[in-house]
Design an enzyme around this catalytic site. Structure first.
Site, PDB file in Angstrom:
ATOM      1  N   HIS A   1       0.783  -1.218  -0.258  1.00 48.25           N
ATOM      2  CA  HIS A   1       0.144  -0.038   0.177  1.00 48.25           C
ATOM      3  C   HIS A   1       0.899   1.190   0.056  1.00 48.25           C
ATOM      4  O   HIS A   1       0.484   2.272  -0.328  1.00 48.25           O
ATOM      5  CB  HIS A   1      -0.895   0.018   1.119  1.00 48.25           C
ATOM      6  CG  HIS A   1      -2.109  -1.114   1.090  1.00 48.25           C
ATOM      7  ND1 HIS A   1      -3.410  -0.692   0.714  1.00 48.25           N
ATOM      8  CD2 HIS A   1      -1.851  -2.447   1.208  1.00 48.25           C
ATOM      9  CE1 HIS A   1      -4.036  -1.884   0.594  1.00 48.25           C
ATOM     10  NE2 HIS A   1      -3.181  -2.845   0.892  1.00 48.25           N
TER      11      HIS A   1
ATOM     12  N   ASP B   1       3.468   9.365  -1.329  1.00 52.13           N
ATOM     13  CA  ASP B   1       2.253   8.631  -0.791  1.00 52.13           C
ATOM     14  C   ASP B   1       2.122   7.174  -1.495  1.00 52.13           C
ATOM     15  O   ASP B   1       2.065   7.645  -2.821  1.00 52.13           O
ATOM     16  CB  ASP B   1       1.107   9.505  -0.871  1.00 52.13           C
ATOM     17  CG  ASP B   1       0.130   9.379   0.473  1.00 52.13           C
ATOM     18  OD1 ASP B   1      -0.078   8.244   0.802  1.00 52.13           O
ATOM     19  OD2 ASP B   1      -0.499  10.062   0.813  1.00 52.13           O
TER      20      ASP B   1
END
Ligand code: ADQ
Length: 484
Positions: A148, A356
Site C-alpha cells: 500500500h 504517498d
C-alpha cells in the site's frame, strides 16, 4: 485468505487499507487474519469473529511484540524508509528480530486455518517476510502481496540493513502488487541491478531462488457509493455548520492522517505564501485542515504536531483579520459520512503529500463533487494517484510558490474547465473502481501461479501499465536453476 496487520473486525479503522478492502471483498467468501488491536500475554489464541458476510480471525500481540514488530520495525524503520525518509528511520536489530518472529508466528497460525485451494493475499509492509515464512512451513498455495505504500528506488532500499531479507520475503510471493508504475519499476530495478536478478521471457523476475511477477494495481474506491455518501453528508449538521462559519468564503480542504509523509508543514507554508502574494484573497478563502493524530507513540509524530501547531499559529497571527482566519485546524477525525459531505462542499481539495502510495482522499474528493459545479483537486506529483488523476492541478509540494499559485488558479478556475477536468477524472475512477482493483489482483494472482501471462492492468494508466517486465529475456540455462 486476506492477511493484514490490523483487521476491521471491531473498531472503526480510519486507515485506507480497511476502507478499500471492505468495499472490495463484499460478496466474496473470505477469511481475514490479523492483529486484534489488543495487547495481551496470550499469543496462542486465534479468535474468529463474524460481522455480516465477513469472517475474521484475530490474535493479540504481546507488549514486546507490539513495541518491536509494530511501533519499532514497521513504523520506525520501514515506514520512513519506504517514504524516502531514511533520515527518520531507526534500524534496531532487536526490533527486526521481533518483526521476523511475529511474521513467523502469524505464518504458523495461518497455516492451521488454510484450506488446500485457498489463495492468500497479504497486505502491506508489516508482513513482508510472511510469504517466505509460510513457504518454510510447506505452504504451496498461491500467495500475492500488495504494497500500500511506495517502494523506494534501489539506491535507497539497499540502505536498509535488512534489505536482502525483505527482498527475499517479497520474492517468495507469486505476485507482488504495487500502487504505481514507479513503485513497480523501483522493485524490479532493485532485483535486477542489486540482487543479481534476471528477467524471465514472460516478464517475471527471478531472484533469491524464486520467480515472481510484479505489477501495478492502483487502489481504488467505490465511486458511486462514495458520491452518494457525500450527497447525504453535505446535508448534515457538520456540513451546515462549516458553511455557516465560512460565510461565503471558499473552503480549501485538507484531510490527512497526521503523518510526516503528508506534506503538512509544506502545505501550511504554501497557504502563507498564497496570502502573502495575493493579499486580495485574505478574507475570501480559508484552509480547513483536518489531521487526526496517528501513531501517538512514535516520537517523530509528536514533533510533527508541535511543528504544525507552531506554523498554524504563526500564519494565523500574520494574516488573520478580526472576523477571519486563514487556517482552521482540527486534530480530531470525523465520521466518514460527515467527512464526505465536507469534501463535496470544498472549492479546492488540497492533497499534497511528499510521498504517498496512492492517497485515497484524492479519489474521494473527486467522487464527492457535484458534477454540475465541481471543485478543483490540487494534487502532489508524488502521490500514486497523480499517475491516474491527470485532470488535477499537479504540483511539486516542495515548491511552495508553485503550490500557492496552483491554489489560486483552482480558486479562480471557470466552470467549463472545472467540469472538463472533473469529468475526465470521474471516467478513470469509474473504470478502475474498487471491484476492478480486487478482481484484477486476484485474477493476476491465479494466473501467476500457473506461470502464465497476465495482462491485468495494461491500460489503467492509459498506457502499458503492467504486464511484462521492461527488460530482456534471460538465458534459459539460468532460468533452469530457479524454481517457481
Ligand atoms: P493512508 O496513509 O491512511 O493509507 P489514504 O490513502 O489517504 O492514506 O487513506 C485514508 C483513508 O482514511 C481515506 O479513506 C480517508 O477518507 C480516511 N480518513 C482520513 N482522514 C480521516 C479523518 N479525519 N476522519 C475519517 N476518515 C479519515 C495507506 C497509504 C496510502 C494508500 C492507502 C490505501 O499510505 O497511500 O492510498 O493506504 O492503499
Amino acid at each position: 485468505m486476506v492477511v493484514s496487520n490490523r483487521v476491521p473486525a471491531d473498531a472503526d479503522n480510519p486507515g485506507g487499507l480497511a476502507v478499500a478492502l471492505k468495499d472490495a471483498l463484499s460478496g466474496r467468501e473470505s477469511l481475514w487474519f490479523g492483529w486484534s488491536g489488543d495487547i495481551s500475554a496470550d499469543t496462542e489464541t486465534v479468535r474468529t469473529v463474524t460481522r455480516g458476510q465477513a469472517a475474521f480471525a484475530v490474535t493479540d500481540l504481546t507488549q514486546e511484540e507490539h513495541d518491536g514488530y509494530y511501533a519499532g520495525y514497521s513504523n520506525r524503520a520501514l515506514w520512513p524508509a519506504f517514504h524516502y525518509r531514511l533520515d527518520l528511520s531507526e534500524f534496531e536489530e532487536s526490533d527486526f528480530r521481533a518483526y521476523m518472529a511475529v511474521n513467523a508466528r502469524f505464518a504458523r497460525q495461518i497455516a492451521e486455518l488454510l484450506r488446500p485451494d485457498d489463495i492468500i493475499w497479504i497486505h502491506d509492509y508489516h508482513l513482508i517476510p510472511l510469504a517466505e515464512a509460510l513457504r518454510a512451513l510447506g505452504v504451496t498455495n498461491a500467495i500475492g502481496f500488495f504494497s500500500h505504500i511506495p517502494f523506494p528506488p534501489p539506491e535507497l532500499f539497499q540502505a536498509i540493513p535488512q534489505h536482502r531479507e525483505l527482498a527475499a520475503g517479497l520474492m517468495a510471493c507469486n505476485l507482488v502488487g504495487f500502487q504505481s508504475r514507479r513503485d513497480r519499476a523501483n522493485f524490479e530495478r532493485y532485483m535486477i541491478e542489486k540482487a543479481n536478478g534476471i528477467w524471465m521471457p514472460d516478464g517475471r523476475v527471478g531472484a533469491f531462488g524464486s520467480i515472481s511477477r510484479a505489477m501495478a494495481f492502483p487502489i481504488a474506491i467505490e465511486v458511486d457509493s462514495f458520491a452518494e455518501t457525500a450527497r447525504a453528508g453535505a446535508q448534515m449538521d457538520t456540513a451546515r455548520r462549516m458553511m455557516a462559519a465560512a460565510r461565503g468564503h471558499a473552503i480549501i480542504l485538507g484531510v490527512d492522517r497526521m503523518d510526516y509523509s503528508k506534506g503538512l508543514p509544506e502545505r501550511l507554508g504554501a497557504i502563507g505564501e498564497l496570502f502573502a502574494r495575493h493579499p486580495e484573497l485574505c478574507g475570501h478563502a480559508t484552509l480547513l485542515q483536518i489531521a487526526p493524530v496517528s501513531r501517538g507513540g512514535v516520537e517523530a509524530y509528536a514533533h510533527l504536531r508541535e511543528e504544525i501547531e507552531g506554523l498554524v499559529g504563526h500564519i494565523n497571527g500574520e494574516y488573520a483579520q478580526i472576523d477571519w482566519a486563514p487556517i482552521h485546524f482540527m486534530a480530531q477525525g470525523l465520521p466518514r459520512e460527515e467527512l464526505a459531505g465536507l469534501l463535496r462542499l470544498a472549492r479546492v481539495g488540497l492533497v499534497t503529500p511528499l510521498r504517498d502510495g496512492m492517497n485515497l482522499v484524492a479519489k474521494e474528493y473527486v467522487a464527492a463533487q457535484d458534477p454540475d459545479d465541481p471543485g478543483v483537486l490540487v494534487l502532489s506529483e508524488f502521490a500514486g494517484a497523480a499517475e491516474q488523476l491527470t485532470g488535477a492541478l499537479i504540483v511539486n509540494p516542495h515548491d511552495m510558490r508553485e503550490q500557492a499559485e496552483s491554489i489560486r488558479r483552482a480558486l479562480e478556475m471557470d466552470l467549463t474547465e472545472r467540469r472538463e477536468r472533473h469529468a475526465a477524472m470521474m471516467e478513470v475512477l469509474h473504470q478502475y473502481d474498487s471491484a476492478w482493483w480486487c478482481a484484477s489482483f486476484l485474477d493476476a494472482l491465479e494466473k501467476s501461479r500457473e506461470g502464465g501471462e497476465s495482462d491485468g492492468l495494461r491500460t489503467a494508466f492509459g498506457g502499458d501499465g503492467s504486464g511484462g517486465g521492461s527488460g530482456a529475456s534471460m538465458h534459459s540455462a539460468a532460468a533452469g536453476r530457479l524454481t517457481a
